[in-house]
Each structure stands twice: as structure tokens, then as C-alpha cells.
Design a protein around this motif. Structure first.
Motif, mmCIF file in Angstrom:
data_model
loop_
_atom_site.group_PDB
_atom_site.id
_atom_site.type_symbol
_atom_site.label_atom_id
_atom_site.label_comp_id
_atom_site.label_asym_id
_atom_site.label_seq_id
_atom_site.Cartn_x
_atom_site.Cartn_y
_atom_site.Cartn_z
ATOM 1 N N GLY A 266 0.802 -1.223 0.000
ATOM 2 C CA GLY A 266 0.000 0.000 0.000
ATOM 3 C C GLY A 266 0.831 1.267 0.000
ATOM 4 O O GLY A 266 0.287 2.366 -0.124
ATOM 5 N N GLU A 267 2.136 1.133 0.117
ATOM 6 C CA GLU A 267 2.987 2.320 0.210
ATOM 7 C C GLU A 267 3.673 2.663 -1.111
ATOM 8 O O GLU A 267 3.957 1.784 -1.925
ATOM 9 C CB GLU A 267 4.069 2.118 1.279
ATOM 10 C CG GLU A 267 3.508 2.049 2.693
ATOM 11 C CD GLU A 267 4.572 1.845 3.766
ATOM 12 O OE1 GLU A 267 4.229 2.012 4.946
ATOM 13 O OE2 GLU A 267 5.732 1.492 3.451
ATOM 14 N N HIS B 251 -1.821 1.518 -8.564
ATOM 15 C CA HIS B 251 -1.370 1.297 -7.189
ATOM 16 C C HIS B 251 -2.566 1.148 -6.253
ATOM 17 O O HIS B 251 -3.516 1.913 -6.322
ATOM 18 C CB HIS B 251 -0.496 2.465 -6.747
ATOM 19 C CG HIS B 251 -0.177 2.456 -5.288
ATOM 20 N ND1 HIS B 251 0.523 1.429 -4.701
ATOM 21 C CD2 HIS B 251 -0.481 3.315 -4.300
ATOM 22 C CE1 HIS B 251 0.646 1.682 -3.409
ATOM 23 N NE2 HIS B 251 0.044 2.812 -3.150
ATOM 24 N N ASP C 140 4.529 8.023 0.244
ATOM 25 C CA ASP C 140 4.370 7.912 1.694
ATOM 26 C C ASP C 140 5.678 8.254 2.388
ATOM 27 O O ASP C 140 5.675 8.813 3.479
ATOM 28 C CB ASP C 140 3.939 6.485 2.061
ATOM 29 C CG ASP C 140 2.566 6.166 1.485
ATOM 30 O OD1 ASP C 140 1.586 6.712 2.003
ATOM 31 O OD2 ASP C 140 2.487 5.412 0.493
HETATM 32 MG MG MG Z 1 -0.744 3.928 -1.079
#
Ligand code: MG
Ligand code: ADP
Ligand code: MG
Length: 251
Positions: free
Chosen positions: A27-28, A192, A214
Motif C-alpha cells: 500500500g505504500e 497502485h 508515503d
Molecule cells: Mg498507497
């Protein structure tokens, strides 16, 4: 997703990476910035398994397992994608055939059925819009005669087709005009999600106007000298890299 531990890398007896530690969660999006020659591309290539580099110390753990012994193809099949791997020109092989072969090799490795040309055509056409690419580009030989911008879009198309868990993008923004930059950035943002991670190497801040990282890391002389939030990228844009280099030397 990715845990790099004290990674030391040598090429032709010169140590280029001098102890990299990096943790990237699903998720990053992580951006790796830094001056020319600091080791950013080397790092991306080593993660993808490029054979020219010798790992003398440390480990690369991907999805819980060390991948040091894995060949580049095996890493690709496991979901590691390096955009840099593919911009080679391949005369006589259509872009569609090339993409299908790469995609099928990943499906085979997962024990899934491969797609025939017609089935693959559906899969790829759905994704063309993401990068604003004309369907004719699929029939042309891979990257042959593609403009710089078309090659970069093609990289993102490859990413859209292969759906990697860990996408490594090296200078995907270089040589793009502002419209192509936006298209490429939009494509990356759409691809993403919470289940994948993106590590992008960029020399300039401008891509980060469209993709919000992030974490931003600054690589200096083979080490991650500083990490911070997206504001760090803005500070680097304003002040350059010298102050980070001085901080490292002073410490
Ligand atoms: Mg993300
Ligand atoms: P960056 O992408 O940050 O500009 P690179 O990773 O391309 O930096 O290069 C880091 C350093 O490693 C440079 O000094 C470069 O000359 C050297 N280097 C990278 N690959 C090789 C290689 N295959 N042979 C010799 N030197 C290399
Ligand atoms: Mg580079």
C-alpha cells in the motif's frame, strides 16, 4: 512486502551500495531521490536481480523470504517488476506478443492457465486507456522507433498488464513532457492499491507533484542518508542535495 537489510553491493571491486536498510509495506509508495551516481539505479537493479552486481553483505526479503538466490525471471514471476528491464528494443516481435509472453510466464509460475492471443487481446486493450496509448502500438515491434515518451508509457502499460506486487520505477519521469508526465503518473496512481507497493527512483521532484509518496528517501554515496515525508522532496527541490551531504559528513 520488502525488507532490505544492511545491503552491501560491489561491482568490479568497487563498493557501490554501503549498507542500505529499507522497509516497504503493501500500500505504500516510496520515492528514492539523490544526486547522480549515488547508487539509485544500482539499488533498483539489484532488487530485480541484475547479475552484474555482487551482494557482499546483507539481505533482501520479499514477502517474508530472502530472494538473493532467485534469478531475475523468478523474481518477476513472484511479482517484482522493474520498469527498466523492458525498454529494450526488440525488432520483429510485436509489443502484444512480447507482453503476452511476459504475462503468461507469470501465470504459468502461479499455476494458472495461459492466455491465447485473443484472450490476451481483451486483457491488454482494457489497459491501453490507462496510459492513453493507441491500439496500433501493440502491433509495432517492441519499442522500435518509439519516442521517449512512448517508451515510458509502454513501461507503464507493461506494469498494467503484469500487475506486479512490487513495482520498481527508475527515472520513469525522465524525458517526458508535462502531458506525458501526467498520463504516466495517472496510470501509476490508478494501478497502485493496498495490495502492492511502488518504489520509484527519481532525480527530480516534479513527478511527486502528481504521485504522493508515503516516504521519501535520499541516497548519498550508497547509503540512505535521510528519510522523511513528501515535504522532504519539496525541501530538496528548493535547497538541492548539498545540505544532506554536509549533514552526513558532519555526523
Ligand atoms: Mg498507497
Ligand atoms: P544513480 O542511479 O544514483 O545515478 P548508479 O546506481 O547508476 O547511480 O551508479 C552508482 C555508481 O556505481 C556510479 O559511480 C557508477 O559509475 C557505478 N556503477 C554502476 N553500475 C556499474 C557497472 N556495471 N560497472 C561499473 N560501475 C558501475
Ligand atoms: Mg540512475
Amino acid at each position: 512486502m520488502l525488507e532490505v537489510k544492511n545491503l552491501h553491493v560491489t561491482v568490479e571491486d568497487a563498493e557501490i551500495l554501503k549498507g542500505i536498510d529499507l522497509t516497504v509495506n503493501a500500500g505504500e509508495i516510496h520515492a528514492i531521490m539523490g544526486p547522480n551516481g549515488s547508487g539509485k539505479s544500482t539499488f533498483a537493479k539489484v532488487l530485480a536481480g541484475h547479475p552484474a552486481y555482487e551482494i557482499t553483505e546483507g539481505d533482501i526479503v520479499y514477502k517474508g523470504e530472502s530472494i538473493l538466490e532467485m534469478e531475475p525471471e523468478e523474481r518477476a514471476q513472484a511479482g517484482v517488476f522493474l520498469a527498466f528491464q523492458y525498454p529494450v528494443e526488440v525488432p520483429g516481435v510485436s509489443n502484444a506478443a512480447f507482453l503476452r509472453q511476459a504475462y503468461n510466464s507469470i501465470r504459468e509460475a502461479r499455476g494458472e492457465d495461459t492466455l491465447d492471443p485473443l484472450q490476451f487481446d481483451d486483457h491488454v486493450r482494457e489497459r491501453l486507456g490507462l496510459v492513453d496509448m493507441a491500439p496500433e502500438m501493440l502491433d509495432r515491434s517492441v519499442n522500435v522507433g518509439f519516442s521517449g515518451g512512448e517508451k515510458k508509457r509502454n513501461e507503464i502499460l507493461q506494469m498494467a498488464v503484469l500487475e506486479p506486487a512490487l513495482a520498481l520505477l527508475d527515472e520513469t519521469d525522465s524525458g517526458l513532457d508535462i502531458d506525458a508526465l501526467r498520463t504516466v503518473a495517472d496510470g501509476i496512481n490508478k494501478l497502485h492499491g493496498d495490495d502492492d507497493a511502488v518504489v520509484m527512483v527519481t532525480h527530480y521532484q516534479r513527478l511527486l507533484n502528481y504521485i504522493t509518496p508515503d516516504v521519501v528517501h535520499v541516497m548519498v554515496d550508497g547509503r540512505i542518508a535521510k528519510s522523511g515525508s513528501k515535504e522532504l522532496a519539496l525541501e530538496l527541490e528548493e535547497r538541492g542535495y548539498d545540505w544532506v551531504i554536509k549533514e552526513v559528513k558532519g555526523s
